[in-house]
Motif scaffolding. Structure first.
Motif, PDB file in Angstrom:
ATOM      1  N   ALA A  31       0.850  -1.202   0.000  1.00 39.40           N
ATOM      2  CA  ALA A  31       0.000   0.000   0.000  1.00 39.40           C
ATOM      3  C   ALA A  31       0.877   1.241   0.000  1.00 39.40           C
ATOM      4  O   ALA A  31       2.097   1.149   0.122  1.00 39.40           O
ATOM      5  N   ASP A  32       0.247   2.419  -0.132  1.00 41.62           N
ATOM      6  CA  ASP A  32       0.936   3.707   0.030  1.00 41.62           C
ATOM      7  C   ASP A  32       2.174   3.827  -0.868  1.00 41.62           C
ATOM      8  O   ASP A  32       3.282   4.147  -0.384  1.00 41.62           O
ATOM      9  N   PRO A  33       2.051   3.575  -2.161  1.00 42.96           N
ATOM     10  CA  PRO A  33       3.247   3.511  -3.011  1.00 42.96           C
ATOM     11  C   PRO A  33       3.851   4.883  -3.328  1.00 42.96           C
ATOM     12  O   PRO A  33       3.244   5.705  -3.989  1.00 42.96           O
ATOM     13  N   PRO A  46       6.622   1.148  -0.867  1.00 43.22           N
ATOM     14  CA  PRO A  46       5.273   1.019  -0.306  1.00 43.22           C
ATOM     15  C   PRO A  46       5.280   0.590   1.163  1.00 43.22           C
ATOM     16  O   PRO A  46       6.306   0.147   1.695  1.00 43.22           O
ATOM     17  N   SER A  47       4.122   0.652   1.793  1.00 45.08           N
ATOM     18  CA  SER A  47       3.919  -0.046   3.063  1.00 45.08           C
ATOM     19  C   SER A  47       3.737  -1.520   2.740  1.00 45.08           C
ATOM     20  O   SER A  47       3.316  -1.885   1.638  1.00 45.08           O
ATOM     21  N   HIS A  48       4.024  -2.373   3.715  1.00 47.04           N
ATOM     22  CA  HIS A  48       3.833  -3.820   3.540  1.00 47.04           C
ATOM     23  C   HIS A  48       2.738  -4.264   4.518  1.00 47.04           C
ATOM     24  O   HIS A  48       2.998  -4.450   5.705  1.00 47.04           O
ATOM     25  N   ALA A  64      -0.707  -2.621  11.527  1.00 46.17           N
ATOM     26  CA  ALA A  64       0.463  -2.823  12.418  1.00 46.17           C
ATOM     27  C   ALA A  64       1.630  -3.415  11.630  1.00 46.17           C
ATOM     28  O   ALA A  64       2.175  -4.471  11.970  1.00 46.17           O
ATOM     29  N   MET A  65       2.021  -2.715  10.585  1.00 47.31           N
ATOM     30  CA  MET A  65       3.046  -3.248   9.677  1.00 47.31           C
ATOM     31  C   MET A  65       4.437  -3.266  10.341  1.00 47.31           C
ATOM     32  O   MET A  65       4.741  -2.412  11.171  1.00 47.31           O
ATOM     33  N   ARG A  66       5.274  -4.227   9.887  1.00 46.25           N
ATOM     34  CA  ARG A  66       6.546  -4.475  10.580  1.00 46.25           C
ATOM     35  C   ARG A  66       7.795  -4.357   9.697  1.00 46.25           C
ATOM     36  O   ARG A  66       8.913  -4.409  10.199  1.00 46.25           O
ATOM     37  N   LEU A  99       4.751   0.565  11.213  1.00 50.75           N
ATOM     38  CA  LEU A  99       5.552   1.168  10.126  1.00 50.75           C
ATOM     39  C   LEU A  99       4.593   1.565   9.011  1.00 50.75           C
ATOM     40  O   LEU A  99       4.111   0.696   8.287  1.00 50.75           O
ATOM     41  N   TRP A 100       4.343   2.853   8.891  1.00 49.51           N
ATOM     42  CA  TRP A 100       3.362   3.321   7.910  1.00 49.51           C
ATOM     43  C   TRP A 100       4.059   3.861   6.645  1.00 49.51           C
ATOM     44  O   TRP A 100       5.244   3.614   6.421  1.00 49.51           O
ATOM     45  N   ALA A 101       3.309   4.630   5.851  1.00 45.85           N
ATOM     46  CA  ALA A 101       3.701   4.998   4.493  1.00 45.85           C
ATOM     47  C   ALA A 101       5.072   5.688   4.383  1.00 45.85           C
ATOM     48  O   ALA A 101       5.248   6.804   4.899  1.00 45.85           O
ATOM     49  N   PRO A 102       6.025   5.088   3.684  1.00 50.25           N
ATOM     50  CA  PRO A 102       7.353   5.690   3.556  1.00 50.25           C
ATOM     51  C   PRO A 102       7.525   6.514   2.267  1.00 50.25           C
ATOM     52  O   PRO A 102       6.661   6.517   1.398  1.00 50.25           O
ATOM     53  N   SER A 150       3.877  13.210  13.247  1.00 48.42           N
ATOM     54  CA  SER A 150       2.774  12.614  12.485  1.00 48.42           C
ATOM     55  C   SER A 150       3.284  11.604  11.443  1.00 48.42           C
ATOM     56  O   SER A 150       4.289  10.933  11.698  1.00 48.42           O
ATOM     57  N   ILE A 151       2.613  11.507  10.304  1.00 48.68           N
ATOM     58  CA  ILE A 151       2.836  10.388   9.367  1.00 48.68           C
ATOM     59  C   ILE A 151       3.071  10.886   7.932  1.00 48.68           C
ATOM     60  O   ILE A 151       3.106  12.070   7.668  1.00 48.68           O
ATOM     61  N   ASP A 152       3.198   9.925   7.044  1.00 51.24           N
ATOM     62  CA  ASP A 152       3.168  10.140   5.591  1.00 51.24           C
ATOM     63  C   ASP A 152       4.201  11.148   5.071  1.00 51.24           C
ATOM     64  O   ASP A 152       3.843  12.138   4.402  1.00 51.24           O
ATOM     65  N   PRO A 153       5.492  10.909   5.328  1.00 56.72           N
ATOM     66  CA  PRO A 153       6.513  11.792   4.742  1.00 56.72           C
ATOM     67  C   PRO A 153       6.498  11.693   3.218  1.00 56.72           C
ATOM     68  O   PRO A 153       6.353  10.607   2.664  1.00 56.72           O
ATOM     69  N   PHE A 240      -6.454  15.450   4.693  1.00 54.56           N
ATOM     70  CA  PHE A 240      -6.582  14.388   5.706  1.00 54.56           C
ATOM     71  C   PHE A 240      -5.232  13.718   5.932  1.00 54.56           C
ATOM     72  O   PHE A 240      -4.758  13.633   7.041  1.00 54.56           O
ATOM     73  N   GLU A 241      -4.597  13.235   4.838  1.00 54.07           N
ATOM     74  CA  GLU A 241      -3.300  12.534   4.950  1.00 54.07           C
ATOM     75  C   GLU A 241      -2.737  12.336   3.541  1.00 54.07           C
ATOM     76  O   GLU A 241      -3.333  12.729   2.548  1.00 54.07           O
ATOM     77  N   GLY A 242      -1.574  11.697   3.468  1.00 58.55           N
ATOM     78  CA  GLY A 242      -1.040  11.247   2.183  1.00 58.55           C
ATOM     79  C   GLY A 242      -0.713  12.365   1.206  1.00 58.55           C
ATOM     80  O   GLY A 242      -1.075  12.286   0.034  1.00 58.55           O
ATOM     81  N   THR A 291      -7.375   5.737  -0.361  1.00 59.85           N
ATOM     82  CA  THR A 291      -6.176   5.392  -1.096  1.00 59.85           C
ATOM     83  C   THR A 291      -5.063   6.374  -0.728  1.00 59.85           C
ATOM     84  O   THR A 291      -5.282   7.323   0.035  1.00 59.85           O
ATOM     85  N   HIS A 292      -3.897   6.134  -1.243  1.00 62.29           N
ATOM     86  CA  HIS A 292      -2.702   6.936  -0.940  1.00 62.29           C
ATOM     87  C   HIS A 292      -1.863   6.863  -2.217  1.00 62.29           C
ATOM     88  O   HIS A 292      -1.693   5.794  -2.768  1.00 62.29           O
ATOM     89  N   HIS A 293      -1.333   7.977  -2.657  1.00 64.88           N
ATOM     90  CA  HIS A 293      -0.792   8.000  -4.017  1.00 64.88           C
ATOM     91  C   HIS A 293       0.590   8.640  -4.105  1.00 64.88           C
ATOM     92  O   HIS A 293       1.077   9.281  -3.160  1.00 64.88           O
ATOM     93  N   TYR A 306      -1.136   4.155  -6.723  1.00 64.96           N
ATOM     94  CA  TYR A 306      -2.143   4.237  -5.666  1.00 64.96           C
ATOM     95  C   TYR A 306      -2.432   2.824  -5.181  1.00 64.96           C
ATOM     96  O   TYR A 306      -1.786   1.866  -5.624  1.00 64.96           O
ATOM     97  N   HIS A 307      -3.371   2.680  -4.264  1.00 70.13           N
ATOM     98  CA  HIS A 307      -3.730   1.319  -3.845  1.00 70.13           C
ATOM     99  C   HIS A 307      -5.234   1.179  -3.721  1.00 70.13           C
ATOM    100  O   HIS A 307      -5.964   2.173  -3.597  1.00 70.13           O
ATOM    101  N   ASP A 308      -5.698  -0.061  -3.774  1.00 70.47           N
ATOM    102  CA  ASP A 308      -7.076  -0.383  -3.396  1.00 70.47           C
ATOM    103  C   ASP A 308      -7.047  -1.751  -2.725  1.00 70.47           C
ATOM    104  O   ASP A 308      -5.972  -2.237  -2.334  1.00 70.47           O
ATOM    105  N   LEU A 317      -5.612  -4.770   4.071  1.00 73.98           N
ATOM    106  CA  LEU A 317      -4.759  -5.624   3.217  1.00 73.98           C
ATOM    107  C   LEU A 317      -4.880  -5.126   1.780  1.00 73.98           C
ATOM    108  O   LEU A 317      -5.758  -5.541   1.021  1.00 73.98           O
ATOM    109  N   ARG A 318      -3.991  -4.220   1.430  1.00 76.23           N
ATOM    110  CA  ARG A 318      -4.157  -3.465   0.188  1.00 76.23           C
ATOM    111  C   ARG A 318      -3.161  -3.907  -0.886  1.00 76.23           C
ATOM    112  O   ARG A 318      -2.224  -4.650  -0.606  1.00 76.23           O
ATOM    113  N   ASN A 319      -3.389  -3.467  -2.093  1.00 79.38           N
ATOM    114  CA  ASN A 319      -2.484  -3.807  -3.203  1.00 79.38           C
ATOM    115  C   ASN A 319      -2.221  -2.554  -4.036  1.00 79.38           C
ATOM    116  O   ASN A 319      -3.134  -1.786  -4.341  1.00 79.38           O
TER     117      ASN A 319
HETATM  118  O1  FUB Z   1      -0.722   2.635   5.626  1.00 78.95           O
HETATM  119  C1  FUB Z   1      -1.084   3.267   6.829  1.00 78.95           C
HETATM  120  C2  FUB Z   1      -1.769   4.563   6.576  1.00 78.95           C
HETATM  121  O2  FUB Z   1      -2.939   4.354   5.797  1.00 78.95           O
HETATM  122  C3  FUB Z   1      -0.981   5.555   5.763  1.00 78.95           C
HETATM  123  O3  FUB Z   1       0.038   6.184   6.483  1.00 78.95           O
HETATM  124  C4  FUB Z   1      -2.069   6.436   5.313  1.00 78.95           C
HETATM  125  O4  FUB Z   1      -1.721   7.329   4.315  1.00 78.95           O
HETATM  126  C5  FUB Z   1      -3.108   5.434   4.891  1.00 78.95           C
HETATM  127  O5  FUB Z   1      -2.896   4.979   3.593  1.00 78.95           O
END
Ligand code: FUB
Length: 338
Positions: A31-33, A46-48, A64-66, A99-102, A150-153, A240-242, A291-293, A306-308, A317-319
């Motif tokens: 996700a979050d590519p 991406p996130s895993h 809760a990605m690792r 471990l969220w969106a890198p 916060s998140i989503d650098p 919101f995010e991303g 989604t996150h793009h 992006y992901h869905d 559980l996204r792709n």
């Molecule tokens: O993947 C975890 C979180 O979900 C991301 O940090 C957000 O952007 C959302 O996609």
């Protein structure tokens, strides 16, 4: 892993149903590519996503990605390679969970992986890890970036070589807890009251060594076409995010997710610090909660990654997917209906 490559352009299956694009990988959830072109090749950071069995909540505790896997492809539509684990949470000394969106960057012969993770006090911070290869393995710095939150650098390097990091996300991303300038763990509001200004993403210029901020983090303003800041109640337009920043024809495009209204939208400006003026929708809702793009150019064409949740039908559980981004003559985009 033996990743399956997938065509990225519209194809029809045996029932004749049209797909805008297919998952780039089917043997792990991603996700979050954040996509970049390094040395003529596309690399996706991406996130895993993994199944943890945690109940779903608005804070996203079930995400809760690792670890991170990095993907690469020579061209859109070509074979996708999964390069395996590039960074594991157990090798980040200060990390607690999630471990969220890198995102990633390259400068002075080094690749930098920027990642959000909750510290041991359960506060999201942004960390950085380095490698001599775009696919890692990456070695994490001993501490998070001072002043990060916060998140989503999302990292953008301008034509003059200056690099900026955009960051932030409300609700589970904790941005609302930084409203006063310092972290308030007791703020349960999720976002400002409907009549108040929406929270803006944050930005800071990175130092030359790419490991720290060169200046205090500042808030980015997103305005409507009358020049007024978007309100918190304006949920189809507010940040919101991303966030993601790209430049086209001298203009800065800041694009982002509206989260609970499930849109990818964009705003434009004349400085990397903003303000940015809201322009419109890039992508209508996907299957999944949001989604996150990222947006990247390759050989004169622009693509949106992006992901869905096509593979799992579970929000956690996204792709990842990719499709071409078509610009309109006025500098906007054709809205994508995934
Ligand atoms: O993947 C975890 C979180 O979900 C991301 O940090 C957000 O952007 C959302 O996609």
């Amino acid at each position: 892993a033996t990743p399956e490559a997938a065509a990225s352009t519209a194809t029809a299956d045996t029932t004749g149903k049209k797909y805008l694009s297919k998952p780039l990988l089917k043997d792990i959830y991603t996700a979050d590519p954040s996509a970049h072109v390094f040395n003529g090749k596309i690399y996706i950071y991406p996130s895993h996503d993994i199944e943890t069995g945690m109940p779903e909540n608005d804070n996203g505790d079930h995400f809760a990605m690792r670890d991170y896997h990095i993907l690469s492809m020579d061209s859109v539509g070509g074979a996708v390679t999964d390069h395996g684990v590039a960074l594991d949470i157990k090798d980040i000394p200060w990390a607690g969970r999630q471990l969220w969106a890198p995102d990633a960057a390259f400068k002075n012969g080094t690749y930098y992986l920027y990642f959000p993770v909750k510290d041991k006090q359960d506060v999201f911070r942004i960390g950085v890890a380095t490698s001599t290869s775009p696919t890692g393995p990456f070695k994490a710095q001993p501490k998070p970036i001072e002043g990060s939150l916060s998140i989503d650098p999302a990292v953008f390097t301008d034509a003059d070589g200056s690099t900026y990091m955009y960051m932030g996300g409300i609700w589970g991303g904790q941005l609302h807890r930084w409203r006063t300038g310092s972290y308030n763990a007791n703020d349960k509001s999720q976002e400002p009251a409907p009549t108040e200004q929406a929270l803006g993403p944050r930005v800071a210029k990175l130092s030359g060594n790419m490991l720290s901020f060169a200046e205090p983090v500042r808030e980015v303003k997103i305005l409507d076409k009358e020049g007024k800041p978007l309100l918190s109640s304006d949920t189809k337009r507010r940040f919101f995010e991303g966030g993601w920043l790209h430049k086209y024809n001298g203009k800065y495009y800041f694009s982002y997710s509206t989260g609970d209204t499930h849109l990818l939208v964009y705003a434009t400006g004349t400085s990397p610090y903003g303000p940015f003026t809201y322009q419109g929708v890039i992508m209508n809702p996907v299957q999944g909660w949001t989604t996150h793009h990222s947006i990247v150019e390759k050989n004169g064409k622009w693509y949106i990654f992006y992901h869905d949740t096509e593979l799992s039908n579970k929000t956690w559980l996204r792709n990842v997917k990719v499709t071409e981004l078509k610009r309109t003559p006025d500098g906007g985009f054709e809205t994508i209906n995934p």
